[in-house]
Design a protein around this motif. Structure first.
Motif, PDB file in Angstrom:
ATOM      1  N   LEU A 576      53.106 -43.585  -9.785  1.00 31.35           N
ATOM      2  CA  LEU A 576      53.705 -43.359 -11.103  1.00 31.35           C
ATOM      3  C   LEU A 576      53.496 -41.940 -11.634  1.00 31.35           C
ATOM      4  CD1 LEU A 576      52.649 -46.695 -12.874  1.00 31.35           C
ATOM      5  CD2 LEU A 576      54.833 -46.176 -11.752  1.00 31.35           C
ATOM      6  N   ALA A 577      52.499 -41.226 -11.107  1.00 38.20           N
ATOM      7  CA  ALA A 577      52.127 -39.926 -11.667  1.00 38.20           C
ATOM      8  C   ALA A 577      53.261 -38.907 -11.714  1.00 38.20           C
ATOM      9  CB  ALA A 577      50.929 -39.351 -10.892  1.00 38.20           C
ATOM     10  N   PRO A 578      54.141 -38.795 -10.696  1.00 37.35           N
ATOM     11  CA  PRO A 578      55.195 -37.768 -10.772  1.00 37.35           C
ATOM     12  C   PRO A 578      56.303 -38.065 -11.785  1.00 37.35           C
ATOM     13  CG  PRO A 578      54.723 -38.369  -8.480  1.00 37.35           C
ATOM     14  CD  PRO A 578      54.090 -39.405  -9.352  1.00 37.35           C
ATOM     15  N   ILE A 579      56.384 -39.306 -12.282  1.00 35.81           N
ATOM     16  CA  ILE A 579      57.523 -39.680 -13.124  1.00 35.81           C
ATOM     17  C   ILE A 579      57.584 -38.905 -14.433  1.00 35.81           C
ATOM     18  CG2 ILE A 579      58.578 -41.593 -14.402  1.00 35.81           C
ATOM     19  CD1 ILE A 579      57.703 -43.458 -12.162  1.00 35.81           C
ATOM     20  N   PRO A 580      56.485 -38.743 -15.193  1.00 36.17           N
ATOM     21  CA  PRO A 580      56.586 -37.978 -16.454  1.00 36.17           C
ATOM     22  C   PRO A 580      57.108 -36.560 -16.250  1.00 36.17           C
ATOM     23  CG  PRO A 580      54.529 -39.203 -16.393  1.00 36.17           C
ATOM     24  CD  PRO A 580      55.139 -39.345 -15.043  1.00 36.17           C
ATOM     25  N   SER A 585      61.571 -32.643 -16.692  1.00 34.91           N
ATOM     26  CA  SER A 585      62.445 -31.649 -16.062  1.00 34.91           C
ATOM     27  C   SER A 585      63.911 -32.017 -16.221  1.00 34.91           C
ATOM     28  CB  SER A 585      62.092 -31.516 -14.574  1.00 34.91           C
ATOM     29  OG  SER A 585      62.445 -32.689 -13.857  1.00 34.91           O
ATOM     30  N   ARG A 586      64.216 -33.312 -16.322  1.00 32.41           N
ATOM     31  CA  ARG A 586      65.598 -33.734 -16.552  1.00 32.41           C
ATOM     32  C   ARG A 586      66.003 -33.529 -18.014  1.00 32.41           C
ATOM     33  NH1 ARG A 586      67.807 -37.101 -12.571  1.00 32.41           N
ATOM     34  NH2 ARG A 586      69.675 -36.967 -13.892  1.00 32.41           N
ATOM     35  N   LYS A 587      65.062 -33.742 -18.920  1.00 34.17           N
ATOM     36  CA  LYS A 587      65.370 -33.610 -20.348  1.00 34.17           C
ATOM     37  C   LYS A 587      65.477 -32.144 -20.760  1.00 34.17           C
ATOM     38  CE  LYS A 587      63.891 -35.155 -24.955  1.00 34.17           C
ATOM     39  NZ  LYS A 587      65.237 -35.673 -25.273  1.00 34.17           N
ATOM     40  N   PRO A 589      66.209 -29.120 -18.662  1.00 37.06           N
ATOM     41  CA  PRO A 589      66.550 -28.501 -17.380  1.00 37.06           C
ATOM     42  C   PRO A 589      66.414 -26.985 -17.371  1.00 37.06           C
ATOM     43  CG  PRO A 589      68.537 -29.213 -18.542  1.00 37.06           C
ATOM     44  CD  PRO A 589      67.382 -29.768 -19.303  1.00 37.06           C
ATOM     45  N   LYS A 590      66.425 -26.344 -18.536  1.00 35.19           N
ATOM     46  CA  LYS A 590      66.323 -24.890 -18.579  1.00 35.19           C
ATOM     47  C   LYS A 590      64.871 -24.401 -18.520  1.00 35.19           C
ATOM     48  CE  LYS A 590      70.661 -24.157 -21.076  1.00 35.19           C
ATOM     49  NZ  LYS A 590      71.313 -23.548 -22.270  1.00 35.19           N
ATOM     50  N   VAL A 591      63.922 -25.308 -18.641  1.00 32.12           N
ATOM     51  CA  VAL A 591      62.506 -24.936 -18.548  1.00 32.12           C
ATOM     52  C   VAL A 591      62.118 -24.973 -17.069  1.00 32.12           C
ATOM     53  CG1 VAL A 591      60.159 -25.452 -19.309  1.00 32.12           C
ATOM     54  CG2 VAL A 591      62.102 -25.936 -20.823  1.00 32.12           C
ATOM     55  N   GLU A 592      62.150 -23.816 -16.417  1.00 34.51           N
ATOM     56  CA  GLU A 592      62.008 -23.753 -14.967  1.00 34.51           C
ATOM     57  C   GLU A 592      60.646 -24.236 -14.481  1.00 34.51           C
ATOM     58  OE1 GLU A 592      64.257 -23.038 -12.667  1.00 34.51           O
ATOM     59  OE2 GLU A 592      65.787 -22.854 -14.220  1.00 34.51           O
ATOM     60  N   TRP A 593      59.574 -23.959 -15.235  1.00 37.29           N
ATOM     61  CA  TRP A 593      58.247 -24.290 -14.728  1.00 37.29           C
ATOM     62  C   TRP A 593      58.022 -25.794 -14.618  1.00 37.29           C
ATOM     63  CZ3 TRP A 593      54.912 -27.173 -17.678  1.00 37.29           C
ATOM     64  CH2 TRP A 593      55.127 -27.212 -19.052  1.00 37.29           C
ATOM     65  N   LEU A 594      58.787 -26.591 -15.358  1.00 36.03           N
ATOM     66  CA  LEU A 594      58.642 -28.040 -15.239  1.00 36.03           C
ATOM     67  C   LEU A 594      59.025 -28.526 -13.844  1.00 36.03           C
ATOM     68  CD1 LEU A 594      60.060 -29.270 -18.676  1.00 36.03           C
ATOM     69  CD2 LEU A 594      57.680 -29.377 -17.899  1.00 36.03           C
ATOM     70  N   LYS A 595      59.974 -27.829 -13.219  1.00 35.80           N
ATOM     71  CA  LYS A 595      60.407 -28.214 -11.870  1.00 35.80           C
ATOM     72  C   LYS A 595      59.367 -27.846 -10.816  1.00 35.80           C
ATOM     73  CE  LYS A 595      65.221 -27.448 -13.215  1.00 35.80           C
ATOM     74  NZ  LYS A 595      66.452 -26.647 -12.991  1.00 35.80           N
ATOM     75  N   LEU A 596      58.423 -27.019 -11.183  1.00 32.08           N
ATOM     76  CA  LEU A 596      57.412 -26.582 -10.223  1.00 32.08           C
ATOM     77  C   LEU A 596      56.148 -27.441 -10.274  1.00 32.08           C
ATOM     78  CD1 LEU A 596      57.701 -22.710 -10.705  1.00 32.08           C
ATOM     79  CD2 LEU A 596      58.789 -24.146  -8.969  1.00 32.08           C
ATOM     80  N   ILE A 597      56.114 -28.441 -11.161  1.00 30.15           N
ATOM     81  CA  ILE A 597      54.971 -29.354 -11.206  1.00 30.15           C
ATOM     82  C   ILE A 597      55.020 -30.259  -9.981  1.00 30.15           C
ATOM     83  CG2 ILE A 597      53.873 -31.243 -12.458  1.00 30.15           C
ATOM     84  CD1 ILE A 597      54.952 -30.037 -15.037  1.00 30.15           C
ATOM     85  N   SER A 598      53.942 -30.270  -9.222  1.00 27.38           N
ATOM     86  CA  SER A 598      53.879 -31.072  -7.997  1.00 27.38           C
ATOM     87  C   SER A 598      52.653 -31.971  -8.041  1.00 27.38           C
ATOM     88  CB  SER A 598      53.827 -30.167  -6.761  1.00 27.38           C
ATOM     89  OG  SER A 598      53.681 -30.924  -5.581  1.00 27.38           O
ATOM     90  N   MET A 599      52.855 -33.248  -8.342  1.00 28.71           N
ATOM     91  CA  MET A 599      51.733 -34.175  -8.446  1.00 28.71           C
ATOM     92  C   MET A 599      50.969 -34.365  -7.132  1.00 28.71           C
ATOM     93  SD  MET A 599      50.691 -35.273 -11.247  1.00 28.71           S
ATOM     94  CE  MET A 599      51.174 -35.036 -12.949  1.00 28.71           C
ATOM     95  N   PRO A 600      51.626 -34.381  -5.963  1.00 29.52           N
ATOM     96  CA  PRO A 600      50.829 -34.462  -4.732  1.00 29.52           C
ATOM     97  C   PRO A 600      49.861 -33.294  -4.586  1.00 29.52           C
ATOM     98  CG  PRO A 600      53.122 -34.973  -4.266  1.00 29.52           C
ATOM     99  CD  PRO A 600      53.070 -34.493  -5.683  1.00 29.52           C
ATOM    100  N   VAL A 601      50.288 -32.103  -5.015  1.00 32.60           N
ATOM    101  CA  VAL A 601      49.403 -30.941  -4.942  1.00 32.60           C
ATOM    102  C   VAL A 601      48.302 -31.038  -5.987  1.00 32.60           C
ATOM    103  CG1 VAL A 601      49.278 -28.426  -5.163  1.00 32.60           C
ATOM    104  CG2 VAL A 601      51.217 -29.482  -3.987  1.00 32.60           C
ATOM    105  N   ILE A 602      48.641 -31.477  -7.201  1.00 33.33           N
ATOM    106  CA  ILE A 602      47.644 -31.594  -8.271  1.00 33.33           C
ATOM    107  C   ILE A 602      46.586 -32.640  -7.913  1.00 33.33           C
ATOM    108  CG2 ILE A 602      47.293 -32.329 -10.667  1.00 33.33           C
ATOM    109  CD1 ILE A 602      50.025 -31.111 -11.317  1.00 33.33           C
ATOM    110  N   LEU A 603      47.039 -33.821  -7.520  1.00 36.45           N
ATOM    111  CA  LEU A 603      46.099 -34.904  -7.232  1.00 36.45           C
ATOM    112  C   LEU A 603      45.362 -34.703  -5.913  1.00 36.45           C
ATOM    113  CD1 LEU A 603      48.239 -37.963  -8.388  1.00 36.45           C
ATOM    114  CD2 LEU A 603      46.423 -36.780  -9.630  1.00 36.45           C
TER     115      LEU A 603
END
Length: 703
Positions: A576-580, A585-587, A589-603
Motif C-alpha cells: 500500500l505504501a506507493p499509493i499515496p 502525482s496524478r492530482k 501532475p505539474k509537480v515533477e518531484w512527486l513522480k520521483l518518489i520511489s517507495m521501494p528505494v525509501i523502504l
C-alpha cells in the motif's frame, strides 16, 4: 533527469563542448540529460569488434579474475579484484598486440581472418571488459558446493556440482533475453552505473585537444588515479582507522549510551565520518554514479528507519530489543516493488508490450536505438529461448538426479523460476533508473522455508535459482546497455557474454573443487593449523543462512508459534505504501518531484545493513548529494565532463593499491606499524554492549 523539449535544435554537443554533425539530420534526443552529456551519438560500423585480440585478452581476463576471486575468497583476508583492473591493464596489452602481431589475412571457407585487423580499438576494449565482468562476478552456486562438502561434510557428484554452477548463471541469460526489449532498447532505462564505464572508455580512446587552462579527460583520469592509488596505502595499511572516525567515542570513553549513539560501525553513527573511498563506495557502489533524486529517497528512508523507528524500538525495549536487535526492511520492499512499478510504470510497460507486436516498434527509441537498428542485426529472440528452456531442463535434472543431493524437487525449480521471471522486470526498472537493486534473497528463503521446511540445501538451491538467476539477468542486461551505448554489434555481445559466463562458471567451479578436495579441513578453523588462512568467511555466512531459513525455518519465527508474527503485516504495508505518492502525482501532475518518489528505494534504504554500517551510508549520502545534486545543478559543464571519470579513477586507484598491498605485504604476514590508527575499528568498544539491566557480556559494564 531532464526530458529534451520537442522544440530543441537538431544539434548535438559531446562532453567538452565540441559540435559535431550527425548524418541523416539526427540529433541527440535521449530523454535523459546525463546520457546526453556522456554517451557519444556517432558510430562506425566498419570497426572490427570480435577479433583475435578480443578472444585472447577477454578469456585471459575472465579466467584470471575468476580464479583469483575464488581462490582468495576462501581466505581469511579475502580479496575481490574488480573488472576495472582488467579494463585498464588490457589497454597497453591490446596496443602491444596490435604493434607486434602479423597483419596477414587468412581465408578459411570463404571467411577472411587476421590476427591483427588494425589498431586496437574501443569496441574490442568494451568486449574484453564484458569478458572481465563475467569473471569478476561471484558464482553463488559455488557457495552451495562449499557448504555441502566443507560444512555439512557430505559428498557431491562433481558433474552435478558443475551443472549447478552453469545452470544458475545461464538461467539468468534466458531471463535477460525475455526483457531486453524493455530494459535495454527503451531510452528511459538508462542504467546510471554504465555511464562511468562510458566516460572511462572515452577518456582512454578519444583524442582531444587540451582545453586552455585545463586538462584532457585522460589527463584528469590519470591525475586522480595516481592520487587515489597513492592515498589508499593509508587506509589499507598505515591507518585503517581512518575509514571510520567516531569522535563521540573518543570524548565519552566510558559511556555505553554515548558510544551507541556515536559509533559509525556499531551504533547510530552520529558525528561519525570516514576518509577512505572504500568506506564510501564499497557497499552502496559509487555515489557519483547514482542519480540525485535517489539520494533524496534513500535519505528519507534511512532517517525514518534508522533514526526514528530503530531508536524507538530499541529504547522502549520492543521485543527485548535492548538484548536482541530486531530490524528488517525487506518485507516492505518485496511488495512495494510490485506496487510501485505497477502504478508508476505499468501503463508504459503495457504500451511497450503492444508496440513490440506491431510495426510501430520500429519507431520506438532514441538516437542510440536507431543507430543500433540501422547498423547491426539484432540477436534473434529464439537464441535466448533455446538457452532458457535448456537451462530449466538441466536445472530440474540437477535437482532430481544424482540421488536428489540438493533436496529441491522439480516443482521447487519451477517455482523459483516463476519468482525470477515475475521480478526481473520490476526490479530491473528500479535498477535501470536508480542504480539500486532491491534484493530477493530473503524473500526466496522465506517462501521455500514456509513451503518446504527442514531442508537447508533445498532452501539455498531455491534461493540461487530464484534470486541469483534474476540478479544475473540484470547484470547481463546492464552489460547489454553498455554495449548499446558503445555501439557494439548485438550478436558479438551475445557471443561474448555467453562465452564469458561459461568460462567464468567453469573457472569458479574448478578452483573451488580443487581447493575443497586438496586443502585438509578447509573452512573449519577449529581443525585448521594455527594461522591457516583457509577459513571461508563468506561461505560461513551462507551456511548460517541455510541453518536459519532451512533448518529453523520461518514457521518458527514469523507465525503465531514464533517470536515475530507481526512482521507479516509489513507485506501489506509495502503493497500500500506507493499509493499515496502515486495519487498525489496524478492530482498534481505539474509537480515533477512527486513522480520521483520511489517507495521501494525509501523502504529498502537500509537493506544492506548489515554488512554496511552507518558510516558507510553517511559518507555515501554526503559525497553523492554534493556531486549529484549541488555540483550537477550549479556546475553542469564540469559535472558532465568530469563526474563519471572521477568515479572511475577513484575506483581504479583503490583497486590497484588493494591488489598491490595484498600481494606484497598482507599475503606475507606483514602488517602496518603498531599504533592507535592501526586498529580497524572506530575505537568504540562499548557500542556493542547491551543496555538492558543485568545483562552480562564480557568486556561490558553491567547496568
Amino acid at each position: 533527469m531532464t526530458v529534451l523539449d520537442e522544440g530543441a535544435e537538431s544539434k548535438a554537443t559531446i562532453p567538452g563542448g565540441t559540435k559535431i554533425d550527425i548524418l541523416d539530420d539526427e540529433f541527440n534526443d535521449s530523454p535523459i540529460e546525463q546520457v546526453r552529456l556522456t554517451v557519444p551519438i556517432t558510430d562506425d560500423p566498419s570497426v572490427p569488434a570480435l577479433t583475435f585480440r578480443t578472444w585472447v585478452l577477454g578469456l585471459l581476463s575472465c579466467c584470471t579474475l575468476a580464479f583469483a576471486n575464488q581462490f582468495f575468497g576462501y581466505r581469511q583476508n579475502s580479496l575481490i579484484i574488480s573488472s576495472v583492473s582488467a579494463q585498464i591493464i588490457v589497454l597497453p596489452l591490446g596496443k602491444l598486440m596490435a604493434s607486434t602481431l602479423p597483419t596477414k589475412q587468412f581465408r578459411v571457407f570463404g571467411w577472411t581472418f587476421s590476427f591483427n585487423p588494425g589498431p586496437f580499438n574501443l569496441k574490442e576494449h568494451v568486449l574484453i571488459t564484458i569478458f572481465a565482468n563475467s569473471g569478476s562476478q561471484s558464482v553463488f552456486a559455488v557457495n552451495i558446493i562449499t557448504i555441502v562438502k566443507a560444512f555439512y561434510k557430505r559428498e557431491m557428484h562433481p558433474f552435478a556440482a558443475f551443472l549447478l554452477a552453469q545452470t544458475t548463471q545461464l538461467l539468468g541469460y534466458g531471463w535477460a533475453g525475455l526483457f531486453r526489449k524493455y530494459l535495454v532498447d527503451s531510452p528511459f532505462m538508462w542504467w546510471p552505473e554504465n555511464l562511468v564505464q562510458v566516460s572511462l572508455f572515452r577518456a582512454l580512446h578519444e583524442w582531444e585537444i587540451r582545453p586552455k587552462g585545463g586538462r584532457t579527460r585522460l589527463q584528469y583520469f590519470s591525475l586522480v588515479f595516481v592520487c587515489s592509488f597513492a592515498y589508499y596505502i593509508v587506509p589499507s595499511f598505515l591507518m585503517p582507522s581512518i575509514g571510520a572516525l567516531s569522535f563521540v567515542c573518543w570524548i565519552w570513553k566510558d559511556s555505553v549510551t554515548a558510544q551507541l549513539i556515536g559509533s559509525g560501525l556499531s551504533g547510530l553513527g552520529i558525528g561519525s565520518f570516514g576518509l577512505d573511498w572504500s568506506t564510501i563506495a564499497s557497499f552502496l557502489k559509487s555515489p557519483l554514479a547514482t542519480p540525485g533524486f535517489v539520494f533524496m529517497n534513500m535519505l528519507a528512508g534511512f532517517v525514518f528507519i534508522f533514526y526514528i523507528v530503530t531508536p524507538i524500538n530499541y529504547w522502549f525495549n520492543v521485543k527485548d530489543a535492548r538484548k536482541f536487535p530486531i530490524f528488517s526492511s525487506r518485507p516492505f520492499v518485496f511488495t512495494a516493488t510490485i506496487s510501485h512499478v505497477a502504478l508508476f510504470h505499468g501503463k508504459a510497460i503495457w504500451q511497450m508490450w503492444k508496440k513490440t507486436s506491431s510495426a510501430a516498434k520500429e519507431q520506438l527509441g532514441d538516437i542510440h536505438t536507431r543507430l543500433m537498428r540501422k547498423n547491426y542485426e539484432a540477436v534473434p529472440q529464439w537464441w535466448f529461448h533455446i538457452i532458457l528452456v535448456t537451462m530449466i531442463c538441466l536445472s530440474i535434472f540437477v535437482c532430481e538426479g544424482f540421488g536428489k543431493q540438493l533436496q529441491l524437487p522439480w516443482w521447487g525449480v519451477l517455482l523459483a523460476c516463476a519468482i525470477a521471471v515475475v521480478f526481473t522486470l520490476p526490479i530491473g526498472i528500479i535498477q535501470a533508473t536508480t542504480n539500486i537493486q532491491p534484493g530477493l534473497n530473503v524473500i526466496t528463503e522465506l517462501v521455500i522455508g514456509y513451503i518446504y521446511p527442514g531442508r537447508p540445501l533445498a532452501n539455498v538451491a531455491f534461493k540461487i535459482y530464484g534470486y541469483i538467476s534474476m540478479s544475473q539477468a540484470l547484470m547481463f542486461l546492464s552489460d547489454f546497455k553498455l554495449g548499446h551505448y558503445m555501439k557494439i554489434p548485438p550478436k558479438s555481445m551475445f557471443i561474448v557474454q555467453l562465452a564469458g559466463t561459461l568460462a567464468a562458471s567453469s573457472c569458479y567451479f574448478g578452483t573451488s573443487w580443487w581447493l575443497l578436495t586438496t586443502v585438509k579441513n578447509i573452512c573449519d578453523p577449529s581443525k585448521l593449523p594455527k594461522g591457516s588462512p583457509w577459513t571461508c568467511p563468506g561461505d560461513e555466512v551462507f551456511y548460517n543462512a541455510s541453518i536459519i531459513w532451512g533448518v529453523i525455518g520461518p514457521l518458527r519465527m514469523f507465525t503465531k508459534h514464533g517470536v515475530y508474527p507481526e512482521m507479516n503485516w509489513f507485506f501489506l504495508v509495502g503493497l500500500l505504501a506507493p499509493i499515496p505518492g502515486w495519487l498525489l502525482s496524478r492530482k498534481f501532475p505539474k509537480v515533477e518531484w512527486l513522480k520521483l518518489i520511489s517507495m521501494p528505494v525509501i523502504l529498502g534504504a537500509t537493506a544492506l545493513m548489515p554488512p554496511a554500517k552507518p558510516v558507510h551510508y553517511l559518507m555515501w549520502f554526503a559525497v553523492g548529494i554534493f556531486f549529484n545534486v549541488y555540483v550537477y545543478r550549479q556546475h553542469r559543464a564540469w559535472w558532465g565532463r568530469h563526474n563519471y571519470i572521477l568515479s572511475a579513477a577513484l575506483d581504479a586507484g583503490v583497486a590497484f593499491m588493494a591488489v598491490l598491498v595484498y600481494f606484497t605485504l598482507q599475503s606475507k604476514g606483514i602488517s602496518g606499524p603498531e599504533w592507535w590508527g592501526q586498529d580497524s575499528t572506530d575505537h568504540c568498544p562499548l557500542a556493542k554492549c547491551p543496555t538492558a539491566p543485568g545483562v552480562k557480556v564480557p568486556g561490558c559494564p553491567v547496568l
